[in-house]
Enzyme design. Structure first.
Site, PDB file in Angstrom:
ATOM      1  N   GLU A  53       0.839  -1.198   0.000  1.00  0.00           N
ATOM      2  CA  GLU A  53       0.000   0.000   0.000  1.00  0.00           C
ATOM      3  C   GLU A  53       0.880   1.255   0.000  1.00  0.00           C
ATOM      4  O   GLU A  53       0.728   2.162   0.824  1.00  0.00           O
ATOM      5  CB  GLU A  53      -0.953  -0.002   1.195  1.00  0.00           C
ATOM      6  N   TYR A  61      -0.162  -7.298  -1.799  1.00  0.00           N
ATOM      7  CA  TYR A  61      -1.162  -6.487  -1.099  1.00  0.00           C
ATOM      8  C   TYR A  61      -2.524  -6.865  -1.676  1.00  0.00           C
ATOM      9  O   TYR A  61      -2.887  -6.430  -2.772  1.00  0.00           O
ATOM     10  CB  TYR A  61      -0.884  -5.002  -1.278  1.00  0.00           C
ATOM     11  N   ASP A  98       0.159  -7.981   3.219  1.00  0.00           N
ATOM     12  CA  ASP A  98      -1.174  -7.670   3.735  1.00  0.00           C
ATOM     13  C   ASP A  98      -2.193  -8.437   2.906  1.00  0.00           C
ATOM     14  O   ASP A  98      -2.518  -8.049   1.783  1.00  0.00           O
ATOM     15  CB  ASP A  98      -1.401  -6.160   3.634  1.00  0.00           C
ATOM     16  N   ASN A 131      -5.333  -8.948   3.955  1.00  0.00           N
ATOM     17  CA  ASN A 131      -6.657  -8.377   4.244  1.00  0.00           C
ATOM     18  C   ASN A 131      -7.687  -9.455   4.561  1.00  0.00           C
ATOM     19  O   ASN A 131      -8.864  -9.314   4.226  1.00  0.00           O
ATOM     20  CB  ASN A 131      -7.132  -7.517   3.063  1.00  0.00           C
ATOM     21  N   ASP A 153      -1.206   2.560  10.172  1.00  0.00           N
ATOM     22  CA  ASP A 153      -2.284   1.823  10.829  1.00  0.00           C
ATOM     23  C   ASP A 153      -1.956   0.337  10.932  1.00  0.00           C
ATOM     24  O   ASP A 153      -2.714  -0.422  11.541  1.00  0.00           O
ATOM     25  CB  ASP A 153      -3.605   2.012  10.081  1.00  0.00           C
ATOM     26  N   HIS A 154      -0.832  -0.082  10.338  1.00  0.00           N
ATOM     27  CA  HIS A 154      -0.326  -1.449  10.474  1.00  0.00           C
ATOM     28  C   HIS A 154       0.973  -1.417  11.270  1.00  0.00           C
ATOM     29  O   HIS A 154       1.639  -0.388  11.370  1.00  0.00           O
ATOM     30  CB  HIS A 154      -0.048  -2.084   9.107  1.00  0.00           C
TER      31      HIS A 154
END
Length: 612
Positions: A28, A140, A179, A181, A294-295
């Protein structure tokens, strides 16, 4: 080896020193190729490979940085399906000769038939590097934002699953990290109990969702509800292997509710490996204390010695091309000849360039050699025999190219005439156009001329006598006419001229009917009015007696775009707004309902209420 999502990249050199990693994978990145800067690409001692979005701006993006002193990939590709082409080539990766492929490309029957392969790889979501020890996939995966992206999300996860399984079948070791998700089970999601209660679901229903089921079928020990249609498990969850029963091991938190201090988050970032290299890892964990996104980063440490074919081998021998390391000792230096076509340093904007810091410091790799003071040209024979590629290295081009650049940059002297006097340059005389008096387009000079004064109304006194007063009868020379000609003759006969407005400045040229009365503005009243308009609005206070924070509703509905106030404290471990605790309380006030000085308690909504 570390994986993370940087919000503010900052100086990459300092970041890598802080992480103390040899391979760093970013997801990201939210940049395009035009946004790349020198400090992102020309990092001293590091190589980088990008996969950036082709169309969307500020969206997705994956980058893998490798430390030249310890590891060097032998192949690099962008995308999952193999449909993309290498730089400066029109041949897709999957159509290259077998010795130039990484392999494992999904077959058509393994992909979602409704989506094009190029569409899946158009958003910059995957970089694949191959080392002699394993194939590294940094990815990602699409997030679960809304229903409009569900088809793309599942199609990408299926393509990723197929690529991993095909590589394992080809007897290649695989490391998948990034990530994804997706949370594996209720243990990896702090809000699982609340979601089950609100949606009237069971744990089996949660595990049966398509994306979660696909991940659990791929991972050893995953709880997949329903029949498996993807085959046997192929990867191990490395971090969970070292912390099988750890609760609250979350890697992502909601920044809008400030949920990180209360650790109300989810685990969606993974390091997964195939069964053949499970014992290569000495340790794995998360770095929840490392802020900036935020990660939080997830890391894994490889052992210095690993077992291969029944004997111990130094890991550096397996992380570099053949002949670069032997028994953990460097035999050949890394040079720019070892750069792969996908390397960011070969992007035309950065090719054959160096970071400005390198101009004042000695190359770290060269200085560690036995002859640190040797010139760059003396390293060429050893590099050429190694066979790292046919590109010209930066070391070889540094001295000569800089000298040529200096010569090219010197200004050329003019050849003077023998007499010493410089002949005048002949110029063609062009007639100056005469401006047209009534041209439709104004000239530049017209902007600096005074504006024409309004026409002066006719004065009755000029027809009746001298300016200093007189009778109101007709003039002796007048013909008794009231027309324009009679007025002109009358003024000429008396010896007076019509007064010019420029000679008598003032408001006399404006009729009394159009004149505006002077308005008196009180400066104190004006200052108070502007102060009230521009003053910072005082926010209400929550139950803790602290100022609230202002947010904007982004959820689709009638209140989308409205601003509101709520408690600024972080969300607690329960995930709910709490009363009389140290965590976020239930204060909620619409900005339109709040006026400075009013009681916030009268406008508070019930705890837990959210804008719709």
């Amino acid at each position: 080896m570390a994986s993370g999502s940087p919000e503010h990249p900052g100086p990459f050199q300092a970041m890598f020193e802080l992480l103390e990693a040899d391979i760093v994978v970013f997801q990201e990145c939210k940049i395009q190729r035009k946004d790349l800067k020198d400090d992102m690409v020309l990092v001293p001692g590091w190589d980088v490979h990008f996969s950036l979005p082709k169309h969307k701006k500020g969206y997705s993006g994956v980058a893998i940085y490798t430390k030249n002193a310890t590891c060097c990939p032998i192949r690099a590709e962008e995308g999952v399906t193999g449909v993309l082409c290498p730089p400066n080539s029109t041949t897709p990766y999957r159509d290259l000769p077998p010795e130039e492929q990484i392999g494992g490309y999904p077959r058509p029957q393994q992909l979602e038939s409704s989506l094009d392969e190029a569409t899946l790889d158009s958003e910059g979501r995957c970089v694949v590097l191959e080392f002699p020890a394993f194939v590294l996939i940094g990815t990602y995966s699409p997030a679960n934002r809304d229903e409009t992206r569900d088809q793309f999300r599942l199609a990408y996860l299926r393509a990723l699953d197929a690529r991993v399984r095909n590589l394992v079948r080809a007897e290649k070791n695989v490391i998948l990290l990034g990530d994804l998700n997706v949370t594996r089970n209720e243990m990896d999601y702090a809000g699982a109990a609340d979601q089950l209660r609100k949606n009237n679901m069971t744990v089996e229903d949660l595990l049966a969702t398509p994306a979660r089921k696909l991940l659990n079928q791929l991972v050893f020990g995953g709880r997949a509800v329903g029949e498996g249609d993807q085959g046997q498990p192929a990867l191990w969850d490395v971090t969970r292997l070292h912390h099988p029963d750890r609760l609250g091991m979350y890697t992502c938190w909601d920044t809008k509710t400030n949920a990180r201090p209360g650790n109300f988050g989810s685990r969606i970032d993974y390091i997964l490996c195939s069964d053949g290299i499970k014992d290569y890892f000495a340790f794995s964990n998360i770095q929840e204390g490392l802020l900036g996104s935020d990660h939080c980063p997830v890391f894994a440490t490889l052992k210095e010695k690993v077992a291969r074919n029944g004997k111990l081998v130094d890991i550096k021998d397996m992380m570099n091309p053949a002949g670069m390391f032997e028994n953990g000792e460097r035999k050949r230096e890394w040079t720019a000849k070892c750069l792969l076509p996908l390397s960011g340093k070969l992007i035309p904007e950065f090719d054959r360039r160096r970071n400005i810091k390198d101009m004042f410091t000695r190359n770290a790799n060269v200085s560690n050699g036995p002859k640190a003071a040797a010139s760059a040209q003396k390293l060429e024979p050893a590099v050429g025999k190694a066979g790292c590629g046919e590109r010209v290295s930066l070391l070889e081009a540094s001295s000569e190219s800089m000298a040529r650049a200096k010569v090219a940059a010197m200004p050329k002297r003019r050849v003077e005439s023998p007499g010493g006097a410089r002949p005048a340059k002949k110029t063609k005389q062009t007639p100056t156009p005469t401006p047209t008096p009534h041209s439709g387009q104004p000239t530049i000079a017209s902007f600096f001329r005074p504006k024409a004064t309004a026409e002066v109304p006719k004065l009755p006194s000029l027809n009746t006598g001298p300016l200093d007063g007189g009778g109101e009868g007709e003039d002796a020379g007048g013909g008794g006419g009231g027309g324009g000609d009679g007025q002109t003759t009358s003024t000429a006969a008396t010896g007076f001229q019509r007064p010019s407005p420029s000679r008598y400045p003032g408001p006399s040229t404006q009729s009394p009917s159009t004149a505006r009365p002077n308005k008196i503005v009180d400066p104190i009243v004006s200052k108070d009015s502007w102060s009230k308009l521009l003053a910072k609005r005082v926010p209400p206070k929550c139950e803790h007696g602290e100022p609230c924070v202002s947010l904007v509703t982004k959820k689709a509905g009638p209140n989308k775009g409205r601003s509101f106030y709520m408690c600024a404290r972080p969300l607690g471990p329960s995930g709910q707004k709490e009363s009389e605790t140290e965590w976020k309380c239930g204060t909620f006030i619409w900005s339109s309902d709040w006026t400075t000085g009013s009681e916030s308690a009268a406008s508070r909504a019930a705890p837990g209420s959210l804008p719709s």
